[in-house]
Write an enzyme that holds these catalytic residues in place. Sequence first.
Site, PDB file in Angstrom:
ATOM      1  N   ARG A  46       0.856  -1.195   0.000  1.00  0.00           N
ATOM      2  CA  ARG A  46       0.000   0.000   0.000  1.00  0.00           C
ATOM      3  C   ARG A  46       0.891   1.244   0.000  1.00  0.00           C
ATOM      4  NH1 ARG A  46       1.727   1.973   4.046  1.00  0.00           N
ATOM      5  NH2 ARG A  46       0.512   3.841   3.685  1.00  0.00           N
ATOM      6  N   GLY A  47       0.249   2.416  -0.147  1.00  0.00           N
ATOM      7  CA  GLY A  47       1.008   3.673  -0.207  1.00  0.00           C
ATOM      8  C   GLY A  47       1.257   3.987  -1.670  1.00  0.00           C
ATOM      9  N   ALA A  48       1.044   5.261  -2.040  1.00  0.00           N
ATOM     10  CA  ALA A  48       1.032   5.617  -3.465  1.00  0.00           C
ATOM     11  C   ALA A  48       2.315   5.223  -4.221  1.00  0.00           C
ATOM     12  CB  ALA A  48       0.724   7.096  -3.606  1.00  0.00           C
ATOM     13  N   ARG A  89      -7.427  -0.352  -7.045  1.00  0.00           N
ATOM     14  CA  ARG A  89      -7.505   0.841  -6.189  1.00  0.00           C
ATOM     15  C   ARG A  89      -7.542   2.067  -7.106  1.00  0.00           C
ATOM     16  NH1 ARG A  89      -4.332   1.079  -0.820  1.00  0.00           N
ATOM     17  NH2 ARG A  89      -6.289   2.086  -0.262  1.00  0.00           N
ATOM     18  N   GLN A 203      -2.897   2.568   9.744  1.00  0.00           N
ATOM     19  CA  GLN A 203      -1.558   2.610   9.129  1.00  0.00           C
ATOM     20  C   GLN A 203      -0.589   3.447   9.963  1.00  0.00           C
ATOM     21  OE1 GLN A 203      -4.450   3.005   7.536  1.00  0.00           O
ATOM     22  NE2 GLN A 203      -4.378   2.382   5.413  1.00  0.00           N
ATOM     23  N   ASP A 244      -2.040  10.750  -2.470  1.00  0.00           N
ATOM     24  CA  ASP A 244      -2.386   9.656  -3.384  1.00  0.00           C
ATOM     25  C   ASP A 244      -2.684  10.149  -4.784  1.00  0.00           C
ATOM     26  OD1 ASP A 244      -2.641   7.007  -1.761  1.00  0.00           O
ATOM     27  OD2 ASP A 244      -3.261   8.636  -0.487  1.00  0.00           O
ATOM     28  N   ASN A 253      -5.684  12.326  -0.158  1.00  0.00           N
ATOM     29  CA  ASN A 253      -4.824  11.519   0.721  1.00  0.00           C
ATOM     30  C   ASN A 253      -5.739  10.765   1.680  1.00  0.00           C
ATOM     31  OD1 ASN A 253      -2.120  10.732   1.518  1.00  0.00           O
ATOM     32  ND2 ASN A 253      -2.487  11.843   3.414  1.00  0.00           N
ATOM     33  N   LYS A 254      -5.141   9.989   2.547  1.00  0.00           N
ATOM     34  CA  LYS A 254      -5.896   9.124   3.468  1.00  0.00           C
ATOM     35  C   LYS A 254      -6.992   9.882   4.201  1.00  0.00           C
ATOM     36  CE  LYS A 254      -5.640   5.589   3.961  1.00  0.00           C
ATOM     37  NZ  LYS A 254      -6.585   4.688   3.275  1.00  0.00           N
TER      38      LYS A 254
HETATM   39  O1  MRU Z   1      -4.873   3.123   1.824  1.00  0.00           O
HETATM   40  P1  MRU Z   1      -3.390   3.364   1.845  1.00  0.00           P
HETATM   41  O2  MRU Z   1      -2.734   2.860   3.081  1.00  0.00           O
HETATM   42  O3  MRU Z   1      -2.707   2.894   0.582  1.00  0.00           O
HETATM   43  O4  MRU Z   1      -3.275   4.953   1.868  1.00  0.00           O
HETATM   44  C1  MRU Z   1      -2.000   5.527   1.858  1.00  0.00           C
HETATM   45  C2  MRU Z   1      -2.009   6.981   2.043  1.00  0.00           C
HETATM   46  O5  MRU Z   1      -3.029   7.630   2.059  1.00  0.00           O
HETATM   47  C3  MRU Z   1      -0.678   7.646   2.111  1.00  0.00           C
HETATM   48  O6  MRU Z   1      -0.750   8.772   2.918  1.00  0.00           O
HETATM   49  C4  MRU Z   1      -0.270   8.061   0.699  1.00  0.00           C
HETATM   50  O7  MRU Z   1      -0.303   6.980  -0.169  1.00  0.00           O
HETATM   51  C5  MRU Z   1       1.040   8.698   0.666  1.00  0.00           C
HETATM   52  S1  MRU Z   1       2.305   7.474   0.583  1.00  0.00           S
HETATM   53  C6  MRU Z   1       3.820   8.149   0.478  1.00  0.00           C
END
Ligand code: MRU
Length: 342
Positions: A46-48, A89, A203, A244, A253-254
């Site tokens: 996970r994470g962009a 996603r 997270q 994201d 973002n999250k």
């Molecule tokens: O659902 P996730 O855990 O993939 O969401 C991740 C986020 O929102 C992070 O803040 C974002 O991807 C930035 S990662 C450097």
Amino acid sequence: MRTIEWNDIENCIEMIDQTKIPLKLEKKFCKTIDSLIDAIKSLKIRGAPALGAVGGLGIALSAFQYGGEDREEMLGAIISDAKRIKDVRPTAVNLSWGVNRVLDKVLKNRRFATTLSGESIEDIRRFALEEAKRICEEDVKINKTIGENGAKLLNDGDTILTHCNAGRLACVDWGTALGVVRSAVEMGKDIKVFACETRPLNQGGRITTWELMEDGIDVTLIADSSSGIVMRNKMVDKVIVGADRIVKDGVFNKIGTYTHSVLAKENKIPFYVAAPYSTFDIERTGGEIIIEEREADELRKFGESYIAPKNVKVFNPAFDFTPMKNITSIITEKGVLDPGEI
Ligand code: MRU
């Protein structure tokens, strides 16, 4: 240790299973597209920026998984796997960016998707894998540069509030928001972090705290709803989050990021977003983007136990939108941008 990479011996994708952290540091090996899709859906990866790498490596895996000799058939398999991967996603643009970047190497023309480049099936596998590995290498360098650019904005003694995990586990290595913290600490600055737990999947509580503690960086876990009290009581100097997708008028973002941005504005605390250019989608505006909605049981249950009525209605968006007016600057590998420049 890299969060995600290609395993040259098994010709498969190797990743840290993030659902096991902080209890175990365990690797997951994806040898099929089905197992890769499951890993993305269940947030094992996970994470962009890590999703950008997974998208690229996913196309390489698709090319290696194809067992026949027919180029037309291989083309069909790659195109269908690319669509399946991108659809898992929809909000984080990096996933489709990574898929498209490798598709551009293996197709003569991605838009029409009619012909594979390369003379042989082996050529196509090689083109895909070389480009996917390049994405992974570049990601580490880009994050280090984001870190250096952002670290200049931090003062010795600053306390940073962050949300979710924008650290090395959200990337191939180093991190974006946490990369800024890491680079500042590397420069000798004393930096402390408040990590918001990031309900419902935690997270921040599970991953950000673990990562920072592994590096010996001072971190304090807070409930998401405590960000108001810590900002109002001047316990935080700056907020730094990842992204994201960055569109013309704001940042996805999250879920919870928007709330922190409003509190930061109210309390006159700088609010920074740290992200690579691969997260930019500036042709579009916020209203055009699909916000991923996740399963109701993520809110109704905690582990195996119900913490809400089994049949309660649930709204569970994974991301929210923060308008540019709430953002002080966007820290990128090409410099620190004023939101007005986007
Ligand atoms: O659902 P996730 O855990 O993939 O969401 C991740 C986020 O929102 C992070 O803040 C974002 O991807 C930035 S990662 C450097």
